[in-house]
Design an enzyme around this catalytic site. Structure first.
Site, PDB file in Angstrom:
ATOM      1  N   GLY A 167       0.819  -1.212   0.000  1.00  0.00           N
ATOM      2  CA  GLY A 167       0.000   0.000   0.000  1.00  0.00           C
ATOM      3  C   GLY A 167       0.849   1.256   0.000  1.00  0.00           C
ATOM      4  N   ASP A 188       2.298  -0.480  12.027  1.00  0.00           N
ATOM      5  CA  ASP A 188       2.250  -1.774  12.722  1.00  0.00           C
ATOM      6  C   ASP A 188       3.519  -2.608  12.564  1.00  0.00           C
ATOM      7  OD1 ASP A 188       1.926  -2.243  10.024  1.00  0.00           O
ATOM      8  OD2 ASP A 188       0.295  -3.688  10.255  1.00  0.00           O
ATOM      9  N   ARG A 224     -17.594  16.041  13.534  1.00  0.00           N
ATOM     10  CA  ARG A 224     -18.082  16.476  14.852  1.00  0.00           C
ATOM     11  C   ARG A 224     -19.055  17.644  14.711  1.00  0.00           C
ATOM     12  NH1 ARG A 224     -18.176  14.494  20.001  1.00  0.00           N
ATOM     13  NH2 ARG A 224     -15.930  14.061  20.065  1.00  0.00           N
ATOM     14  N   SER A 279     -24.400  14.390  21.319  1.00  0.00           N
ATOM     15  CA  SER A 279     -23.787  13.741  20.164  1.00  0.00           C
ATOM     16  C   SER A 279     -22.599  12.923  20.635  1.00  0.00           C
ATOM     17  CB  SER A 279     -23.333  14.774  19.129  1.00  0.00           C
ATOM     18  OG  SER A 279     -22.273  15.561  19.668  1.00  0.00           O
ATOM     19  N   ARG A 301      19.587  10.275  -4.073  1.00  0.00           N
ATOM     20  CA  ARG A 301      20.598  11.321  -3.909  1.00  0.00           C
ATOM     21  C   ARG A 301      21.763  10.867  -3.033  1.00  0.00           C
ATOM     22  NH1 ARG A 301      17.426  17.179  -4.232  1.00  0.00           N
ATOM     23  NH2 ARG A 301      17.008  16.934  -6.481  1.00  0.00           N
ATOM     24  N   ARG A 336       0.622  -5.245  -5.370  1.00  0.00           N
ATOM     25  CA  ARG A 336       0.699  -6.501  -4.621  1.00  0.00           C
ATOM     26  C   ARG A 336       1.156  -7.547  -5.631  1.00  0.00           C
ATOM     27  NH1 ARG A 336      -0.469  -4.378   0.562  1.00  0.00           N
ATOM     28  NH2 ARG A 336      -2.291  -3.005   0.386  1.00  0.00           N
ATOM     29  N   CYS A 337       2.008  -8.476  -5.240  1.00  0.00           N
ATOM     30  CA  CYS A 337       2.585  -9.399  -6.211  1.00  0.00           C
ATOM     31  C   CYS A 337       2.589 -10.833  -5.681  1.00  0.00           C
ATOM     32  CB  CYS A 337       4.005  -8.969  -6.580  1.00  0.00           C
ATOM     33  SG  CYS A 337       4.779  -9.989  -7.844  1.00  0.00           S
ATOM     34  N   GLY A 355       5.826  -2.293   3.738  1.00  0.00           N
ATOM     35  CA  GLY A 355       5.407  -2.785   5.041  1.00  0.00           C
ATOM     36  C   GLY A 355       5.713  -4.242   5.267  1.00  0.00           C
ATOM     37  N   ASP A 356       4.881  -4.886   6.057  1.00  0.00           N
ATOM     38  CA  ASP A 356       5.125  -6.257   6.495  1.00  0.00           C
ATOM     39  C   ASP A 356       5.278  -7.237   5.330  1.00  0.00           C
ATOM     40  OD1 ASP A 356       5.141  -8.326   8.675  1.00  0.00           O
ATOM     41  OD2 ASP A 356       3.339  -8.973   7.621  1.00  0.00           O
ATOM     42  N   MET A 388      -8.551   3.218   8.832  1.00  0.00           N
ATOM     43  CA  MET A 388      -7.710   2.101   8.412  1.00  0.00           C
ATOM     44  C   MET A 388      -6.835   1.615   9.566  1.00  0.00           C
ATOM     45  SD  MET A 388      -6.516   2.904   4.510  1.00  0.00           S
ATOM     46  CE  MET A 388      -7.608   2.489   3.143  1.00  0.00           C
ATOM     47  N   LYS A 390     -25.197  12.716  30.599  1.00  0.00           N
ATOM     48  CA  LYS A 390     -24.387  13.860  31.013  1.00  0.00           C
ATOM     49  C   LYS A 390     -24.634  15.068  30.105  1.00  0.00           C
ATOM     50  CE  LYS A 390     -20.296  12.165  30.750  1.00  0.00           C
ATOM     51  NZ  LYS A 390     -18.821  12.136  30.866  1.00  0.00           N
ATOM     52  N   ARG A 424      -6.084  -2.158   9.440  1.00  0.00           N
ATOM     53  CA  ARG A 424      -6.117  -3.620   9.297  1.00  0.00           C
ATOM     54  C   ARG A 424      -6.306  -4.262  10.656  1.00  0.00           C
ATOM     55  NH1 ARG A 424      -1.177  -6.180   6.080  1.00  0.00           N
ATOM     56  NH2 ARG A 424      -0.209  -5.584   8.039  1.00  0.00           N
ATOM     57  N   GLU A 457     -10.693  -0.674  11.298  1.00  0.00           N
ATOM     58  CA  GLU A 457     -11.328  -1.551  10.311  1.00  0.00           C
ATOM     59  C   GLU A 457     -11.129  -3.041  10.619  1.00  0.00           C
ATOM     60  OE1 GLU A 457      -9.582  -0.931   6.482  1.00  0.00           O
ATOM     61  OE2 GLU A 457      -7.532  -1.239   7.199  1.00  0.00           O
ATOM     62  N   ASP A 480      -0.315   2.233   8.674  1.00  0.00           N
ATOM     63  CA  ASP A 480      -0.809   1.474   9.829  1.00  0.00           C
ATOM     64  C   ASP A 480       0.096   1.574  11.051  1.00  0.00           C
ATOM     65  OD1 ASP A 480      -2.802   0.674   8.121  1.00  0.00           O
ATOM     66  OD2 ASP A 480      -1.983  -1.320   7.778  1.00  0.00           O
ATOM     67  N   THR A 528       4.217   2.508   5.898  1.00  0.00           N
ATOM     68  CA  THR A 528       2.819   2.085   5.944  1.00  0.00           C
ATOM     69  C   THR A 528       2.077   3.003   6.884  1.00  0.00           C
ATOM     70  OG1 THR A 528       1.300   0.358   6.715  1.00  0.00           O
ATOM     71  CG2 THR A 528       3.503   0.322   7.628  1.00  0.00           C
TER      72      THR A 528
END
Length: 326
Positions: free
Chosen positions: A14, A133, A158, A219, A28, A75-76, A105-106, A173, A215, A175, A226, A131, A129
């Site tokens: 991603g 993570d 809000r 709202s 560089r 993605r491969c 990422g991972d 997001m 209280k 994961r 996710e 995330d 990433t």
């Protein structure tokens, strides 16, 4: 110093804001040390298909402020097979590339581990990433920008929640990691957050939301990661609606807006530092490691120490978020 003369660089998985800053730093730094640099287009897929271009310093001018990745990403599944990696190795040999910097990422690092072990090839990873993570580094490239994007969006939501006395459940997001959700909840003053690391009890959530209304809070904002294991945000909202039918509920899924946009100063500096250190590490003879940052210091973490490990949230932050929202 090593005998590496030609470095390839790719982005995989991603996209995240700051990847371009990391590419710029790799190009560089390598150029400064009189090394050839080749950009691989489309991640590991591009490597298998020999989609490459030579890069000079001017090729990375005016990209540090851009989101996404000029080298594209993918993605491969083919790279998970020995045959796919063999094709990738042959592409590197034909291009006379001695070493790789992989930015991702991972999944990117798992692929790099397998490739390095299969061909004894020098690879260094740069964590990118949204995330956040990845085990072994405090922050990943893109995380800070994504947080700021989410905070701005929730602040706007809000306004509507307050105007119409509504409960908004905002999906972010992450994961199976709650870093974005938890820190967004703190930064926006959300009433609560649902993250994969803490088991959610819908009945208890509803009791808490009822308490908030007693209280005189008309709202509420609930931030939902996710990867929440009790269902999608829409499913959770439906369960809440059954228990609290009098509360108008709306669901907002922020989606891929979180990945885009110009990187923050923090992400630009982090990406520049990690990209620079990636090249310097290769030139010192390092391989099979990720360049991370812990306590504002650069660290080298073996891929084997990263794969399969999950970086945990700070549970004190979760407790603090609950107290400050009360």
């Amino acid at each position: 110093m090593s005998t590496i003369n030609h470095i390839g660089v790719l982005t995989s998985g991603g996209d995240s804001p700051g990847m371009n800053a990391a590419i710029r730093a790799v190009v560089r730094t390598a150029t400064y040390h009189k090394k050839n640099v080749t950009g691989i287009i489309g991640g590991y897929s591009g490597l298998i298909q020999s989609k490459m271009k030579n890069m000079q310093s001017h090729d990375v001018s005016k990209i540090i402020q851009l989101g996404g990745t000029i080298l594209k990403s993918s993605r491969c599944p083919e790279f998970t097979t020995p045959e796919g990696r063999q094709q990738a190795y042959e592409s590197l040999q034909q291009a006379h590339i001695d070493a790789l910097v992989v930015i991702g990422g991972d999944g990117t690092f798992r692929g790099a581990t397998a490739f390095g072990e299969q061909f004894d090839f020098p690879i260094v990873g740069v964590p990118a990433t949204i995330d956040n993570d990845i085990y072994g580094t405090d922050f990943t490239i893109g995380y800070d920008t994504a947080l700021n994007t989410v905070v701005q969006a929730v602040d706007k939501i809000r306004d509507t929640a307050d105007s119409h006395n509504m409960l908004f459940m905002v999906e972010v997001m992450g994961r199976d990691a709650g870093f974005i959700a938890l820190n967004t909840a703190i930064a926006t003053g959300a009433e609560t957050t649902l993250i994969p690391e803490i088991k959610t009890n819908v009945a208890a959530l509803c009791d808490y939301l009822r308490y908030e209304r007693r209280k005189n809070k008309s709202s509420a904002i609930v931030i939902v990661a996710e990867g929440e294991d009790i269902g999608t945000t829409f499913e959770i909202a439906a369960q809440v609606k059954e228990i609290i039918p009098e509360y108008p509920i709306r669901v907002t899924v922020l989606g891929h807006i979180q990945r885009g946009g110009s990187p923050t100063c923090n992400d630009r500096v982090l990406a520049s530092n990690l990209g620079y250190e990636a090249v310097m590490s290769l030139l010192r003879g390092e391989r099979g490691v990720m360049i991370g940052q812990e306590n504002n210091k650069t660290v080298l973490v073996p891929f084997t120490d990263i794969n399969g490990k999950h970086k945990d949230i700070d549970h004190k932050l979760y407790e603090m978020a609950h107290i400050l929202s009360s």
